[in-house]
Design a protein around this motif. Structure first.
Motif, short mmCIF file in Angstrom:
data_model
loop_
_atom_site.label_atom_id
_atom_site.label_comp_id
_atom_site.label_asym_id
_atom_site.label_seq_id
_atom_site.Cartn_x
_atom_site.Cartn_y
_atom_site.Cartn_z
N ARG A 1 4.83 7.05 7.34
CA ARG A 1 5.47 8.02 6.63
C ARG A 1 4.45 8.67 5.41
O ARG A 1 4.38 9.79 5.20
CB ARG A 1 6.63 7.66 5.92
N ALA A 2 3.90 7.45 4.78
CA ALA A 2 2.94 7.93 3.86
C ALA A 2 1.45 8.76 4.62
O ALA A 2 0.87 9.49 3.87
CB ALA A 2 2.23 6.87 2.92
N GLN A 3 1.40 8.21 5.62
CA GLN A 3 0.01 8.80 6.36
C GLN A 3 0.22 10.21 6.50
O GLN A 3 -0.56 11.23 6.49
CB GLN A 3 -0.20 8.09 7.76
N ARG A 4 1.49 10.66 6.99
CA ARG A 4 1.89 11.95 7.38
C ARG A 4 1.89 12.79 6.39
O ARG A 4 2.25 14.07 6.32
CB ARG A 4 3.13 12.01 8.41
N ALA A 5 2.55 12.32 5.05
CA ALA A 5 2.69 13.08 3.73
C ALA A 5 1.69 13.85 3.35
O ALA A 5 0.48 13.55 3.49
CB ALA A 5 3.34 12.13 2.77
N ILE B 1 0.79 -1.27 0.08
CA ILE B 1 0.07 -0.06 0.07
C ILE B 1 1.16 1.12 -0.21
O ILE B 1 0.62 1.96 -0.95
CB ILE B 1 -0.94 0.10 1.06
N PRO B 2 1.75 1.55 0.95
CA PRO B 2 2.51 2.56 0.96
C PRO B 2 3.64 2.70 -0.16
O PRO B 2 3.66 3.87 -0.79
CB PRO B 2 3.23 2.63 2.44
N LEU B 3 4.05 1.56 -0.58
CA LEU B 3 4.99 1.58 -1.83
C LEU B 3 4.29 2.13 -2.84
O LEU B 3 4.93 2.79 -3.93
CB LEU B 3 5.56 0.30 -1.86
N GLY B 4 2.97 1.48 -3.06
CA GLY B 4 2.29 1.84 -4.25
C GLY B 4 2.02 3.45 -4.41
O GLY B 4 2.01 4.06 -5.39
N VAL B 5 1.75 3.95 -3.32
CA VAL B 5 1.29 5.19 -3.13
C VAL B 5 2.50 6.18 -3.54
O VAL B 5 2.44 7.21 -4.14
CB VAL B 5 0.83 5.54 -1.78
N ARG B 6 3.49 5.73 -2.83
CA ARG B 6 4.96 6.76 -2.94
C ARG B 6 5.56 6.50 -4.16
O ARG B 6 6.15 7.33 -4.76
CB ARG B 6 5.79 6.23 -1.80
N THR B 7 5.71 5.31 -4.97
CA THR B 7 6.16 5.26 -6.42
C THR B 7 5.54 6.02 -7.31
O THR B 7 6.12 6.45 -8.29
CB THR B 7 6.06 3.76 -6.64
N VAL C 1 6.72 -6.45 7.82
CA VAL C 1 5.67 -5.85 8.76
C VAL C 1 6.18 -4.51 9.27
O VAL C 1 5.52 -3.46 9.10
CB VAL C 1 5.22 -6.93 9.63
N GLY C 2 7.40 -4.59 9.87
CA GLY C 2 7.90 -3.34 10.40
C GLY C 2 8.36 -2.15 9.24
O GLY C 2 8.06 -1.13 9.65
N LEU C 3 8.87 -2.66 8.22
CA LEU C 3 9.06 -1.55 7.02
C LEU C 3 7.62 -1.06 6.44
O LEU C 3 7.68 -0.09 6.45
CB LEU C 3 9.81 -2.49 6.08
N GLY C 4 6.72 -2.17 6.46
CA GLY C 4 5.30 -1.67 5.91
C GLY C 4 4.85 -0.61 6.94
O GLY C 4 4.27 0.35 6.52
N ILE C 5 4.98 -1.16 8.21
CA ILE C 5 4.25 0.26 9.35
C ILE C 5 5.10 1.48 9.17
O ILE C 5 4.37 2.51 9.29
CB ILE C 5 4.38 -0.55 10.84
N TRP C 6 6.48 1.36 9.07
CA TRP C 6 7.01 2.57 9.10
C TRP C 6 6.76 3.37 7.53
O TRP C 6 6.62 4.46 7.51
CB TRP C 6 8.46 2.36 9.03
#
Length: 374
Positions: free
Chosen positions: A370-374, A306-312, A361-366
Motif C-alpha cells: 500500500r505504501a509503495q502504491r501511495a 518500514i511502512p508503518l513509519g512512513v504512513r504515521t 510478515v503478511g501485514l507488513g507485506i500488505w
C-alpha cells in the motif's frame, strides 16, 4: 545518488537500532539482576567483582528479546522522521520507489535475523551455561568463606557450627548444634575433625565428622538435660545443613533452551524415538522452534516497521515508541497464547508459535504494498 541515500538511511537505522538494542538489553538484564544478584550483592554473600562478571553473562540472554524490539524501534524512529521531514516525499518525487529507498533497511533486517540466530543457538546458551556454573561456584565459595575459626556460625538453617582450626576443607575440634523449629538444641555433636562438601541440587552442606561424640536430646523438651539423653560415639558420621539462606537450588537448573546447537539437536533426535512421551518430544521441539521464531521476529518487525513509519508521518519519538510497544505486546500475547498449549501436543503448539510471525510478515507485506502504491 541511490547508494548515497541508502547509506544515509542505513546508517541512521543502524545507529538508532543499536542504541535501542543496548538500552533494551540493559532493561531486561536489570530485571534478572534484581531478581538473582541484587540481594547477594547487598548482603555481602557475593563480591562486587563476581556480580559484575555474572551480570555480563546475563546480557546475551536479554539480547534474545532485545534485538527484535531494538530493530523495530530504530526502524520506526528513522522512517517516521524521514516521512515527517518530507524526505520520503522528496525521494519519491525524484522517481525512487519505496523498495529502492528501504532496500538497505530490509537487508539490515535479514542480517539482524541471522545475528539473532547466532545469539539464540550459540552465544546465549554458552553464556547462560557459564552463568549457571559460575553462580553455583560463587555461592559454594561463599558458603565456605563464612566458615571462620573460633566463631559461632549462625548463617545456616537449623544449625550452629563452631571449630577451632581450619586447614583447607578440613575443620578441627568441631562443635555442631542441630536446632528445631523453635531454635532449641536437639543434638550436640563434637568431633576431632570434619570435612565439607556441598550438594548444589539440594542446596545443602554435608559435614562429615570423624572420631565423634553425639548427644541426642529428648524430643519433648530438649532444653532440659536428663539421664535419658542418648550419648554415643562414632568413628564417622555426617549431617546435612540447609544452605537455603545462602542460595536457592533453582539457580543450578539447566533448561533445554540453554543447550548449545549440537547438544540441542542431539536431544531433538533422541526424543524423536517412538518410545519417548509426546510431552517430552513437544518440549524439545518448542525450544528449537522458539529460537527460529524469535530470530525471524527481527525481520518481521523491520518489515512492518518500514511502512508503518512512513504512513504515521510522526517525528515525535513518543508516538513511534508507542506504536512499537503496541506491536511488541500484540506479538508476545499471540506467542504466549501458543506457548500456553504446551500440554496439548495434539494441537501442535510448536508450529502455532510461528503464527505471530506469519501474521506480522503478511501485514507488513500488505502495508508495504500500500505504501509503495501511495
Amino acid at each position: 545518488m541511490i547508494r548515497v541515500l541508502q547509506r544515509h538511511i542505513l546508517s541512521s537505522v543502524l545507529f538508532a537500532s543499536g542504541a535501542a538494542v543496548v538500552f533494551t538489553t540493559f532493561v531486561f538484564a536489570a530485571g534478572n539482576f534484581i531478581k538473582e544478584l541484587l540481594a547477594p550483592l547487598l548482603d555481602g554473600t557475593l563480591p562486587a567483582s563476581v556480580v559484575l562478571k555474572l551480570t555480563v553473562l546475563l546480557l546475551p540472554y536479554a539480547a534474545v528479546y532485545a534485538v527484535p524490539i531494538g530493530l523495530l524501534v530504530g526502524t520506526l524512529l528513522v522512517m517516521g522522521r524521514l516521512s515527517a521531514d518530507n524526505e520520503i516525499t522528496a525521494m519519491r518525487s525524484a522517481g525512487l520507489s519505496l523498495w529502492q529507498i528501504s532496500r538497505a533497511v530490509l537487508m539490515f533486517g535479514l542480517c539482524g535475523a541471522a545475528f539473532a540466530l547466532a545469539i539464540n543457538f550459540e552465544i546465549m546458551p554458552r553464556a547462560r551455561t557459564t552463568y549457571q556454573v559460575e553462580i553455583v561456584r560463587a555461592f559454594r565459595q561463599s558458603a565456605f568463606n563464612i566458615l571462620a575459626p573460633k566463631t559461632f556460625i549462625r548463617a545456616f538453617t537449623g544449625a550452629v557450627v563452631y571449630f577451632n582450626h581450619k586447614d583447607g576443607d578440613e575443620l578441627r575440634d568441631v562443635w555442631a548444634w542441630q536446632l528445631d523449629s523453635q531454635q532449641r538444641v536437639t543434638r550436640l555433636i563434637h568431633a576431632e575433625t570434619a570435612t565439607l562438601d556441598i550438594d548444589e541440587d539440594t542446596a545443602t552442606m554435608v559435614i562429615t565428622f570423624r572420631n565423634t561424640t553425639i548427644e541426642q536430646r529428648q524430643a519433648g523438651d530438649p532444653e532440659i538435660r536428663n539421664k535419658h539423653d542418648a550419648i554415643a560415639s562414632f568413628e564417622e558420621t555426617s549431617i546435612d545443613i540447609s544452605l537455603a539462606k545462602l542460595f536457592n537450588p533453582r539457580r543450578a537448573r539447566h533448561k533445554i533452551e540453554w543447550l548449545p546447537t549440537r547438544e540441542l539437536f542431539a536431544e531433538l533426535k533422541r526424543v524423536s524415538a517412538p518410545d519417548i512421551p509426546a510431552l517430552d518430544r513437544l518440549k524439545v521441539s518448542m525450544a528449537v522452534q522458539e529460537k527460529f521464531v524469535t530470530a525471524l521476529a527481527v525481520f518481521s518487525f523491520v518489515l512492518i516497521g518500514i511502512p508503518l513509519g512512513v504512513r504515521t508521518q510522526r517525528k515525535e519519538t513518543s508516538a513511534n515508541l508507542g506504536i512499537a510497544v503496541i506491536l511488541v505486546v500484540v506479538y508476545h500475547v499471540l506467542g504466549s497464547a501458543a506457548g500456553g498449549l504446551d500440554r496439548h501436543p495434539e494441537l501442535h503448539p510448536d508450529w502455532l508459535m510461528w503464527l505471530p510471525n506469519l501474521l506480522f510478515v503478511g501485514l507488513g507485506i500488505w502495508l508495504y504494498h500500500r505504501a509503495q502504491r501511495a
